[in-house]
Design a protein around this motif. Structure first.
Motif, PDB file in Angstrom:
ATOM      1  N   SER A  58      -6.123   0.620  28.219  1.00  0.00           N
ATOM      2  CA  SER A  58      -7.117   1.379  28.727  1.00  0.00           C
ATOM      3  C   SER A  58      -8.264   0.473  29.251  1.00  0.00           C
ATOM      4  CB  SER A  58      -7.770   2.185  27.671  1.00  0.00           C
ATOM      5  OG  SER A  58      -8.352   1.250  26.586  1.00  0.00           O
ATOM      6  N   TRP A 104       3.661   3.384  23.313  1.00  0.00           N
ATOM      7  CA  TRP A 104       3.093   4.478  23.782  1.00  0.00           C
ATOM      8  C   TRP A 104       3.675   5.019  25.361  1.00  0.00           C
ATOM      9  CZ3 TRP A 104      -0.778   6.461  20.840  1.00  0.00           C
ATOM     10  CH2 TRP A 104      -1.265   5.595  19.850  1.00  0.00           C
ATOM     11  N   VAL A 162       2.206   6.898  28.183  1.00  0.00           N
ATOM     12  CA  VAL A 162       0.761   7.304  29.041  1.00  0.00           C
ATOM     13  C   VAL A 162       0.666   7.995  30.283  1.00  0.00           C
ATOM     14  CG1 VAL A 162      -0.274   5.322  27.717  1.00  0.00           C
ATOM     15  CG2 VAL A 162       0.543   4.919  29.846  1.00  0.00           C
ATOM     16  N   ARG A 163      -0.171   8.740  30.696  1.00  0.00           N
ATOM     17  CA  ARG A 163      -0.574   9.449  31.991  1.00  0.00           C
ATOM     18  C   ARG A 163      -1.819   8.821  32.341  1.00  0.00           C
ATOM     19  NH1 ARG A 163       0.780  15.426  33.793  1.00  0.00           N
ATOM     20  NH2 ARG A 163       2.836  14.457  33.725  1.00  0.00           N
ATOM     21  N   SER A 182      -8.619  11.079  24.246  1.00  0.00           N
ATOM     22  CA  SER A 182      -9.192  10.398  25.396  1.00  0.00           C
ATOM     23  C   SER A 182     -10.853  10.377  25.448  1.00  0.00           C
ATOM     24  CB  SER A 182      -8.324  10.941  26.716  1.00  0.00           C
ATOM     25  OG  SER A 182      -7.123  10.815  26.584  1.00  0.00           O
ATOM     26  N   ARG A 194       3.894  11.620  15.359  1.00  0.00           N
ATOM     27  CA  ARG A 194       3.072  11.910  16.728  1.00  0.00           C
ATOM     28  C   ARG A 194       1.439  11.205  16.649  1.00  0.00           C
ATOM     29  NH1 ARG A 194       3.051  14.966  21.529  1.00  0.00           N
ATOM     30  NH2 ARG A 194       1.044  15.407  22.286  1.00  0.00           N
ATOM     31  N   LEU A 239      -5.661   9.695  31.107  1.00  0.00           N
ATOM     32  CA  LEU A 239      -5.393  11.154  30.973  1.00  0.00           C
ATOM     33  C   LEU A 239      -4.833  11.487  29.631  1.00  0.00           C
ATOM     34  CD1 LEU A 239      -4.371  12.350  34.615  1.00  0.00           C
ATOM     35  CD2 LEU A 239      -6.611  12.233  33.426  1.00  0.00           C
ATOM     36  N   GLU A 240      -3.794  10.700  29.166  1.00  0.00           N
ATOM     37  CA  GLU A 240      -3.290  11.076  28.035  1.00  0.00           C
ATOM     38  C   GLU A 240      -2.489   9.890  27.525  1.00  0.00           C
ATOM     39  OE1 GLU A 240       0.754  13.879  27.301  1.00  0.00           O
ATOM     40  OE2 GLU A 240      -0.789  14.903  27.990  1.00  0.00           O
ATOM     41  N   CYS A 241      -2.352   9.779  26.090  1.00  0.00           N
ATOM     42  CA  CYS A 241      -1.627   8.429  25.467  1.00  0.00           C
ATOM     43  C   CYS A 241      -1.027   9.208  24.246  1.00  0.00           C
ATOM     44  CB  CYS A 241      -2.610   7.564  25.381  1.00  0.00           C
ATOM     45  SG  CYS A 241      -1.851   5.941  24.783  1.00  0.00           S
ATOM     46  N   VAL A 242       0.481   9.269  24.260  1.00  0.00           N
ATOM     47  CA  VAL A 242       0.978   9.794  23.001  1.00  0.00           C
ATOM     48  C   VAL A 242       2.173   8.676  22.688  1.00  0.00           C
ATOM     49  CG1 VAL A 242       2.355  11.837  21.889  1.00  0.00           C
ATOM     50  CG2 VAL A 242       0.630  12.076  23.768  1.00  0.00           C
ATOM     51  N   GLU A 291      -1.648  10.769  18.861  1.00  0.00           N
ATOM     52  CA  GLU A 291      -2.354  11.111  20.207  1.00  0.00           C
ATOM     53  C   GLU A 291      -3.653  10.298  20.161  1.00  0.00           C
ATOM     54  OE1 GLU A 291      -2.747  14.752  23.477  1.00  0.00           O
ATOM     55  OE2 GLU A 291      -2.048  14.952  21.427  1.00  0.00           O
ATOM     56  N   ASP A 330       3.067   8.346  35.272  1.00  0.00           N
ATOM     57  CA  ASP A 330       3.663   8.634  33.781  1.00  0.00           C
ATOM     58  C   ASP A 330       4.441   7.199  33.478  1.00  0.00           C
ATOM     59  OD1 ASP A 330       2.420  11.148  33.473  1.00  0.00           O
ATOM     60  OD2 ASP A 330       4.411  12.096  33.923  1.00  0.00           O
TER      61      ASP A 330
END
Length: 216
Positions: free
Chosen positions: A91, A111, A113-114, A32, A27, A102-105, A29, A6
């Motif tokens: 990315s 950002w 990101v995970r 993905s 927010r 996996l995740e981007c918020v 997002e 993270d």
């Protein structure tokens, strides 16, 4: 074994950063892997907490070459867009390192990101890349995952993972116990208090990530 990381990243040319800074409370997002065609360069975003004035900000964002509003439902708006050539994308480097976004918020500046990465070397390479490119890079936490699942991985630290696995392998959880906490701590080269704490906190995290989550 893989590594989940993270991190927070920030750069003036990072995708949608000008828009994020204009709407710090919104927010945004990333959907993905919403496209598997690298030639299109199109990305989908779910945006909440904005109104139609958000569209004018997209028009002025130098990281956006083209955009369209795909759908609007309640407080959520779904956009498809293509980035300009000078836009920086985390990315791209992640894929190069055989990783997965996996995740981007969005946060107020950039950002959160995970990432799913192969190992620590890949994370080190990503960190070095961000430093060369002038990204603000902050690692919040990382944890290991033994196998790929679609569920939520238990977010154990390396120390908790090693302590729990050693306890399991040495029979600490058997009845009666096959190894004492003192002997287990000696194997881990830590104090009994530290060993007990790692096992306790790791077990709590396992329960939170699995059993407790299923009851929500």
């Amino acid at each position: 074994m893989s590594l989940i990381s993270d991190i927070s990243i920030d750069h003036p040319d990072l995708a949608l950063t000008p828009t994020i800074r204009e709407y710090p409370d919104a927010r945004i997002e990333v959907v993905s892997h919403s496209t598997t065609d690298p030639e299109t360069g199109r990305f989908f975003f779910v945006v909440s907490g904005v109104d139609e004035t958000f569209d004018r900000t997209l028009e002025q964002d130098h990281t956006v070459a083209w955009w369209t509003l795909v759908d609007e439902s309640g407080s959520n708006r779904i956009y498809q867009l293509r980035h300009t050539e000078q836009t920086k994308l985390i990315s791209t480097k992640t894929i190069e390192l055989n990783g997965i976004l996996l995740e981007c918020v969005s946060n107020s500046r950039g950002w959160d990101v995970r990432l799913h990465l192969p190992d620590r070397n890949a994370l080190a390479d990503l960190c070095a890349y961000c430093e060369r490119e002038g990204y603000a890079f902050e690692l919040h936490r990382m944890f290991r995952q033994d196998e790929w699942t679609r569920g939520v991985a238990a977010e154990l630290t390396d120390e908790q993972y090693d302590a729990i696995m050693a306890a399991y392998e040495e029979g600490y959880f058997e009845e009666p116990r096959e190894i004492s906490l003192e002997d287990l701590a000696a194997r881990l080269d830590i104090s009994p208090t530290a060993a007990g704490g790692r096992i306790r906190r790791g077990t709590e995290q396992l329960i939170r990530a699995t059993l407790a989550r299923e009851r929500q």
